[in-house]
Design a protein around this motif. Structure first.
Motif, short mmCIF file in Angstrom:
data_model
loop_
_atom_site.label_atom_id
_atom_site.label_comp_id
_atom_site.label_asym_id
_atom_site.label_seq_id
_atom_site.Cartn_x
_atom_site.Cartn_y
_atom_site.Cartn_z
N ASN B 95 -0.70 7.73 -59.23
CA ASN B 95 -1.63 8.42 -58.34
C ASN B 95 -1.52 7.93 -56.91
O ASN B 95 -2.08 8.51 -55.99
CB ASN B 95 -3.07 8.23 -58.82
N CYS B 96 -0.80 6.83 -56.72
CA CYS B 96 -0.49 6.40 -55.36
C CYS B 96 0.42 7.46 -54.76
O CYS B 96 1.41 7.82 -55.37
CB CYS B 96 0.22 5.04 -55.39
N PRO B 97 0.08 7.99 -53.60
CA PRO B 97 0.91 9.06 -53.03
C PRO B 97 2.35 8.62 -52.77
O PRO B 97 3.24 9.46 -52.62
CB PRO B 97 0.21 9.44 -51.74
N LYS B 98 2.58 7.31 -52.72
CA LYS B 98 3.95 6.84 -52.57
C LYS B 98 4.54 6.48 -53.93
O LYS B 98 5.67 5.99 -54.00
CB LYS B 98 4.00 5.62 -51.64
N GLY B 99 3.77 6.67 -54.98
CA GLY B 99 4.27 6.37 -56.32
C GLY B 99 4.65 4.91 -56.50
O GLY B 99 5.53 4.58 -57.29
N LEU B 100 3.97 4.01 -55.78
CA LEU B 100 4.37 2.59 -55.83
C LEU B 100 4.00 1.97 -57.17
O LEU B 100 2.89 2.15 -57.65
CB LEU B 100 3.70 1.82 -54.69
N ARG B 101 4.92 1.24 -57.75
CA ARG B 101 4.70 0.62 -59.05
C ARG B 101 4.68 -0.91 -58.97
O ARG B 101 4.61 -1.59 -59.97
CB ARG B 101 5.77 1.08 -60.05
N GLY B 103 2.74 -2.72 -56.51
CA GLY B 103 1.66 -3.25 -55.68
C GLY B 103 1.44 -2.38 -54.46
O GLY B 103 2.19 -1.44 -54.21
N PRO B 104 0.37 -2.70 -53.71
CA PRO B 104 -0.03 -1.83 -52.61
C PRO B 104 0.92 -1.88 -51.42
O PRO B 104 1.58 -2.90 -51.18
CB PRO B 104 -1.39 -2.41 -52.20
N CYS B 105 0.98 -0.81 -50.67
CA CYS B 105 1.72 -0.82 -49.42
C CYS B 105 0.89 -1.58 -48.39
O CYS B 105 -0.20 -2.05 -48.67
CB CYS B 105 2.01 0.61 -48.95
N GLY B 106 1.40 -1.67 -47.17
CA GLY B 106 0.68 -2.40 -46.13
C GLY B 106 -0.33 -1.54 -45.40
O GLY B 106 -0.96 -1.98 -44.46
N GLY B 107 -0.49 -0.30 -45.84
CA GLY B 107 -1.33 0.63 -45.08
C GLY B 107 -2.75 0.77 -45.57
O GLY B 107 -3.51 1.56 -45.02
N VAL B 108 -3.11 0.01 -46.60
CA VAL B 108 -4.46 0.13 -47.17
C VAL B 108 -5.51 -0.07 -46.07
O VAL B 108 -5.42 -1.00 -45.27
CB VAL B 108 -4.69 -0.92 -48.28
N ARG B 109 -6.49 0.83 -46.03
CA ARG B 109 -7.51 0.76 -44.97
C ARG B 109 -8.48 -0.39 -45.21
O ARG B 109 -8.64 -0.83 -46.35
CB ARG B 109 -8.28 2.08 -44.92
N GLY B 112 -10.63 -0.28 -48.09
CA GLY B 112 -9.99 -0.24 -49.40
C GLY B 112 -9.51 1.14 -49.80
O GLY B 112 -9.09 1.35 -50.94
N HIS B 113 -9.54 2.07 -48.86
CA HIS B 113 -9.07 3.41 -49.18
C HIS B 113 -7.60 3.57 -48.82
O HIS B 113 -7.01 2.75 -48.14
CB HIS B 113 -9.94 4.46 -48.49
N CYS B 114 -7.04 4.67 -49.32
CA CYS B 114 -5.60 4.91 -49.18
C CYS B 114 -5.22 5.33 -47.77
O CYS B 114 -5.95 6.09 -47.13
CB CYS B 114 -5.20 5.99 -50.18
N GLU B 115 -4.07 4.85 -47.34
CA GLU B 115 -3.51 5.24 -46.05
C GLU B 115 -3.27 6.75 -45.98
O GLU B 115 -3.57 7.39 -44.98
CB GLU B 115 -2.18 4.49 -45.85
N VAL B 116 -2.73 7.31 -47.07
CA VAL B 116 -2.31 8.71 -47.04
C VAL B 116 -3.50 9.65 -47.25
O VAL B 116 -3.65 10.63 -46.54
CB VAL B 116 -1.23 8.96 -48.13
N HIS B 117 -4.33 9.35 -48.25
CA HIS B 117 -5.50 10.18 -48.55
C HIS B 117 -6.76 9.34 -48.28
O HIS B 117 -7.22 8.62 -49.16
CB HIS B 117 -5.49 10.62 -50.02
N ASP B 119 -9.77 9.81 -48.34
CA ASP B 119 -10.95 9.99 -49.19
C ASP B 119 -10.77 9.31 -50.55
O ASP B 119 -11.67 9.31 -51.37
CB ASP B 119 -11.22 11.49 -49.40
N MET B 120 -9.58 8.76 -50.80
CA MET B 120 -9.29 8.20 -52.13
C MET B 120 -9.20 6.68 -52.08
O MET B 120 -8.50 6.14 -51.24
CB MET B 120 -7.94 8.77 -52.59
N PRO B 121 -9.90 5.97 -52.97
CA PRO B 121 -9.70 4.52 -53.02
C PRO B 121 -8.23 4.23 -53.38
O PRO B 121 -7.67 4.89 -54.23
CB PRO B 121 -10.62 4.07 -54.15
N CYS B 122 -7.63 3.24 -52.71
CA CYS B 122 -6.24 2.89 -53.00
C CYS B 122 -6.11 2.50 -54.47
O CYS B 122 -6.90 1.69 -54.97
CB CYS B 122 -5.80 1.72 -52.11
N VAL B 123 -5.15 3.07 -55.16
CA VAL B 123 -5.03 2.80 -56.60
C VAL B 123 -4.75 1.31 -56.85
O VAL B 123 -5.09 0.79 -57.91
CB VAL B 123 -3.92 3.63 -57.28
N TRP B 124 -4.17 0.62 -55.88
CA TRP B 124 -3.84 -0.79 -56.09
C TRP B 124 -5.01 -1.71 -55.82
O TRP B 124 -5.07 -2.80 -56.37
CB TRP B 124 -2.61 -1.16 -55.25
N VAL B 125 -5.94 -1.27 -54.97
CA VAL B 125 -7.18 -2.02 -54.82
C VAL B 125 -7.93 -1.92 -56.14
O VAL B 125 -8.46 -2.90 -56.67
CB VAL B 125 -8.01 -1.47 -53.64
#
Ligand code: SF4
Lengths: 343, 167
Positions: B95-101, B103-109, B112-117, B119-125
Motif C-alpha cells: 500500500n506504500c505508493p512506492k511499493g517499498l518492502r 522500510g520507509p522512504c525519507g519523505g514521511v511527513r 507520520g503521513h505519506c509523502e505521496v498521499h 491523507d494516508m498514514p505512512c504504511v511504515w509508520v
C-alpha cells in the motif's frame, strides 16, 4: 596542499589503487584518512549545454571533496545524473552519482551502474527517490522496481561478487564506493537507526543525510547510532544548507518531502533584518556544531539556487581546518592541458 | 488526481480508499491477529497432504480468491504473492505508493503521513507501531530481496502450506 594519493597522472583518470579501498576516487581517500569531508550537490541543468555545469560548480571549486549529481530530484526532469557525472569527471572533479529507483527497473539500473563506472564514476549514492507526485510529471509511471536497500545490495553484489542480480557473470565489476541517504528527522524516529543499520548491512559505506536544521534531534539520532556502533561501519555526512528567507523555509517545510525545520529556526529568520544573511549564519553554526558531534565524518551541502554561497559557508565554518580539497589550478597537468587548449 | 501507485491493487482489491479504517484497526490489533495467523499457518501446513492430493495447481485460483477477499478486507492486501505481513507489523507494504518492502522512504511527513498521499498514514509508520505491539521489531531489520513480479496474484497461503519461504 593536496595529498599525493589524490593526484593521478591526469585529472580525469582513476587514481592509483590503494589497499583496502574499493574505489579509485578521491572521496573514499579523504574519508578513510579521517579528514572531515565536504560534499556539495548541484541540480543538473534543464539543458543540453555542458557549459551550464561548469557555471554551477565554479563558485565552489576547491571547497568541496565531491559533487553530487542528482537524479531527477523532486521528480523533476533534468539532465541525467550519469551524463552530469561524466562531464564533471572530464573536468577532473569527483562526482557522487545519485541513482534513484523511481524511473528505472533493475535491468536499466544495473546497466547504468556498469556504464557509470566505465565513464569513471567512483561514488554512487543509492536512493529510493521522490514520488512522481512531487514533480512536473505527476502522470508518470512510478517504477520503484528496487528500493534503496535492494539497490545497495545489487551494486555490492555486482562489485564484490562480479554478478548481476540474475547471477550472470560480470567480466569487469564496477569499482564503486557505495552510499545511501538517511533522514534522521522523519518518522518513525525509533526505526531510523535500525534502517541505517539495514543500509549498512546491505552495503552502504557512506551516508548523506537529509537537511539538518534540528541539531538536538540529530544528536539523539547519533547517540543511538553510536550505541549500535554504526558510525564505525560507515562514514556519516550530515546534510546542511542555507535557508534564503523565513518564507522560503515555510514553503520548503510544507512542500518538500522529508525536510524538517523547527519553529525556532523560522522565528530566528523572521526576526532578522537580513534574512538571507541570517540563513547563512544559521547554516554555518549548524555545520560547526555537527563538526564536533562524535561519529559525523563530514557535511553534505545542498544550497539549491544559492550555489555561490557554498564557498563562503565552508570558509566561514572553518571545518576544513586549512585543508584544501582538489581543484584544477593546483594540478600542474591540468594547467598544462588548459594552456594547450587555449593556444 | 492521485499519482499512480508503483504496485496497483489487483482484482477485487481495487478499492483504494474506503477500506483504510479496517486496515488501521488490524495494525492496532496486530498482536492478537498475528497469534490467530500463526495458528492458521499451522493449519495450512497440516493441510499440505490433502492439498497435494487435490493438486496445488487446481487450488490456486479458488484459494487465491478467498485469500484476496479476506486479506484485502483486513489489510488492503494487494496480492503481491510473497506475503511479508508477519514481518511488517501486519501493515501491508504494497500500500506504500512506492511499493517499498524494506522500510520507509525519507519523505514521511512530520505527522507520520505519506509523502505521496498526504491523507494516508505512512504504511511504515504503521508497520513499526504494529511490530512493536507484536514484539517483532527485530524482523523489521531484515533486508528483503526485490519483489518477484511474476508472483503477483498468487496465493501466499498455498506457499505457506507447501512450506515455501514467502519472501
Ligand atoms: S511516506 Fe511511507 S507510505 Fe508514503 S511513499 Fe514513503 S514509505 Fe511509502
Amino acid at each position: 596542499m593536496l595529498h599525493p594519493d589524490d593526484i593521478g597522472p591526469v585529472p580525469w583518470a582513476p587514481l592509483k589503487p590503494l589497499p583496502g579501498h574499493v574505489s579509485r576516487g578521491r572521496l573514499e581517500r579523504v574519508l578513510r584518512r579521517g579528514e572531515f569531508a565536504v560534499t556539495a550537490e548541484i541540480n543538473p541543468p534543464d539543458s543540453a549545454d555542458p557549459d551550464e555545469i561548469e557555471h554551477r560548480i565554479k563558485p565552489f571549486e576547491g571547497w568541496v571533496d565531491a559533487i553530487n549529481a542528482t537524479d531527477g530530484s523532486g521528480a523533476h526532469c533534468h539532465m541525467s545524473s550519469i551524463a552530469v557525472s561524466a562531464l564533471l569527471i572530464r573536468m577532473g572533479y569527483s562526482p557522487v552519482t545519485q541513482i534513484s529507483c523511481r524511473d528505472h527497473n533493475r535491468i536499466a539500473i544495473q546497466g547504468n551502474v556498469l556504464g557509470a563506472a566505465a565513464l569513471g564514476v567512483a561514488n554512487i549514492l543509492c536512493l529510493t527517490g521522490d514520488g512522481v507526485q512531487a514533480g512536473d510529471h505527476p502522470e508518470a509511471k512510478p517504477v520503484f522496481d528496487l528500493d534503496s536497500i535492494s539497490l545497495l545490495q545489487t551494486i555490492r553484489t555486482m562489485r564484490d561478487e562480479g554478478k548481476f542480480l540474475s547471477g550472470r557473470r560480470i567480466t569487469g565489476p564496477p569499482q564503486v564506493f557505495v552510499g545511501a541517504a538517511e533522514n534522521p528527522f522523519a518518522p518513525p524516529h525509533d526505526f531510523r537507526p535500525i534502517r541505517l543499520a539495514k543500509k549498512i548491512a546491505a552495503g552502504a559505506q557512506f551516508i548523506q543525510t537529509q537537511y539538518c536544521y534540528d541539531v538536538p534531534m540529530m544528536a539523539r539520532f547519533m547517540a543511538r547510532v553510536r550505541d549500535l556502533g554504526l558510525h564505525e561501519r560507515c562514514f556519516i555526512l550530515a546534510g546542511c544548507g542555507p535557508l534564503a528567507s523565513a518564507k522560503a523555509a515555510k514553503w520548503i517545510r510544507a512542500n518538500v518531502p522529508g525536510v524538517h525545520i523547527p519553529d525556532g529556526v523560522i522565528a530566528r529568520l523572521e526576526g532578522a533584518k537580513n534574512q538571507r544573511a541570517e540563513g547563512k549564519r544559521i547554516c554555518v553554526e549548524i555545520i560547526q556544531q555537527l563538526r564536533e558531534m562524535p561519529g559525523i565524518a563530514g557535511v553534505h551541502l545542498m544550497a539549491y539556487k544559492q550555489e555561490e554561497s557554498i564557498a563562503e559557508i565552508v570558509h566561514e565554518s572553518g571545518v576544513l581546518r586549512g585543508r584544501t580539497p582538489w581543484r584544477r589550478d593546483l594540478v600542474a597537468h591540468m594547467q598544462a592541458v588548459e594552456t594547450q587548449g587555449a593556444a | 488526481m492521485r499519482a499512480e501507485d508503483a504496485f496497483p491493487a489487483r482484482g477485487i482489491a481495487r478499492r483504494p480508499l474506503p477500506r483504510r479504517s479496517l486496515r488501521l484497526w488490524s495494525v492496532r490489533h496486530a498482536r492478537a491477529l498475528a497469534a490467530v495467523y500463526r495458528g492458521f499457518e499451522r493449519v495450512l501446513r497440516g493441510a499440505h497432504p490433502l492439498f497435494a492430493r487435490i493438486g496445488y495447481a487446481r487450488l490456486e485460483r479458488p484459494v487465491a480468491r478467498v485469500e484476496l477477499a479476506v486479506k484485502s478486507a483486513l489489510f488492503d492486501c494487494r496480492m503481491c504473492g510473497q506475503c511479508v505481513l508477519s514481518a511488517t507489523g501486519l501493515s501491508c507494504p504494497m500500500n506504500c505508493p512506492k511499493g517499498l518492502r524494506n522500510g520507509p522512504c525519507g519523505g514521511v511527513r512530520d505527522n507520520g503521513h505519506c509523502e505521496v498521499h498526504p491523507d494516508m498514514p505512512c504504511v511504515w509508520v504503521q508497520a513499526y507501531a504494529g511490530a512493536e505491539r507484536m514484539g517483532a521489531v527485530a524482523r523489521m531489520g531484515e533486508a528483503r530481496a526485490p519483489i518477484d513480479h511474476r508472483r503477483a496474484g498468487l496465493s501466499s497461503w498455498l506457499q505457506a502450506a507447501r512450506g515455501d519461504v514467502a519472501s
